[in-house]
Design an enzyme around this catalytic site. Structure first.
Site, PDB file in Angstrom:
ATOM      1  N   SER A   1      -1.339   9.953  15.687  1.00 26.26           N
ATOM      2  CA  SER A   1      -0.943   8.916  14.741  1.00 26.26           C
ATOM      3  C   SER A   1      -1.908   8.769  13.574  1.00 26.26           C
ATOM      4  O   SER A   1      -1.614   8.072  12.605  1.00 26.26           O
ATOM      5  CB  SER A   1      -0.787   7.570  15.457  1.00 26.26           C
TER       6      SER A   1
ATOM      7  N   ASP B   1       0.774   7.060  26.696  1.00 25.73           N
ATOM      8  CA  ASP B   1      -0.639   7.232  27.019  1.00 25.73           C
ATOM      9  C   ASP B   1      -0.800   8.551  27.770  1.00 25.73           C
ATOM     10  O   ASP B   1      -0.158   8.775  28.797  1.00 25.73           O
ATOM     11  CB  ASP B   1      -1.100   6.069  27.894  1.00 25.73           C
TER      12      ASP B   1
ATOM     13  N   TYR C   1     -20.355  12.466  27.542  1.00 30.84           N
ATOM     14  CA  TYR C   1     -19.420  13.023  26.554  1.00 30.84           C
ATOM     15  C   TYR C   1     -19.363  14.541  26.650  1.00 30.84           C
ATOM     16  O   TYR C   1     -18.287  15.141  26.556  1.00 30.84           O
ATOM     17  CB  TYR C   1     -19.837  12.590  25.148  1.00 30.84           C
TER      18      TYR C   1
END
Length: 295
Positions: free
Chosen positions: A32, A87, A180
């Site tokens: 998006s 999701d 991460y």
């Protein structure tokens, strides 16, 4: 160049395409805004069918754009769009997105694993909810979307492209932000494993990573982000590189393999004939750009 939040299908750049995605169906997670939207808009300019699965169905206080406004931009750029609020962590949502893509457009040619969460905290500082979020979106989400789309991709001899880094085992990357690093390398391991697993099925699997920082909402929302992105490139460089990989115009691996590669945006575009990358910059000189991590 436009920023990640106002990228448009009319943006011009130094990349001259050798192939087209016209009529092909591309399923993108988290498309998006940012890099995902830029990739979608580049494909839309060819006349591709774009299936967007993203969580933002309603305007967000800190993030510009929704899956529906992205779809409007895709249609305006020349593509056909199917916006889906979903999701990537949810099995039902992912299965529904794959099914909707097949029902609307007759199949899936490309899956782009773009959805990702970032937290560069050290091990002492990282909140375990953020750790779980990165594992769920980055690793599980990439695995799940790829898995669910496999029947359609086998039928089309399609392509999975994941936005994840080369598997660089220099200890500094794990030492800087272990949580991460594990999450992003999990995405890359999915590329490595699926490329090998799907060799006989005609499905191509690759990863793509930027050489420099890319202007995205995630970066801008970090502490000091508005200053950091001054040394970034716009997401269009990743869009052009993804287009070059997906249209098959370049073979960069020494053995000529089109699958199982960990490409960088610069090497892909250099192979496509780009010699001047400055148009992708937000204004900083090339020698002042902020290098991306993991390289």
């Amino acid at each position: 160049m436009t920023s990640s939040n106002d990228a448009s299908g009319t943006a011009a750049g130094p990349y001259q395409a050798a192939g087209s995605l016209q009529g092909r169906t591309v399923l993108i997670s988290g498309g998006s805004r940012g890099i995902g939207l830029a990739i979608a808009l580049r494909a839309a300019r060819d006349g591709a069918n774009i299936v967007l699965m993203a969580k933002t169905g309603q305007p967000h206080a800190k993030l510009e754009g929704t899956v529906y406004t992205a779809a409007e931009q895709i249609e305006a750029a020349g593509g056909r769009a199917l916006p889906l609020v979903g999701d990537v962590r949810n099995d039902v949502d992912v299965a529904g997105a794959v099914g909707a893509a097949v029902d609307r457009f007759g199949g899936i040619d490309v899956v782009i694993n773009n959805a990702s969460a970032i937290d560069l905290s050290s091990t002492d500082a990282v909140d375990m909810k953020r750790y779980d979020l990165m594992q769920d979106i980055n690793v599980r989400g990439t695995f799940l979307l790829s898995k669910m789309a496999l029947p359609a991709l086998r039928a089309s001899a399609g392509h999975i492209l994941t936005l994840s880094p080369p598997l660089n085992l220099d200890p500094k990357w794990a030492g800087m932000h272990l949580a991460y690093t594990m999450a992003k390398y999990g995405m890359s391991l999915t590329t490595l494993g699926l490329a090998e697993e799907l060799k006989a099925d005609g499905v191509t699997v690759n990863s793509l990573w930027p050489c420099t920082l890319i202007d995205t909402a995630a970066i801008r929302n970090m502490p000091g982000g508005e200053t950091i992105v001054k040394g970034a490139r716009g997401p269009e460089i990743m869009a052009d590189a993804a287009h070059a990989v997906l249209t098959g115009g370049n073979v960069l691996a020494p053995d000529g393999s089109r699958s199982g590669n960990f490409y960088t945006d610069e090497e892909v575009l250099a192979a496509a004939g780009v010699t001047d990358f400055s148009p992708y910059s937000l204004g900083a000189p090339e020698d002042r750009l902020v290098p991306d991590i993991f390289l």
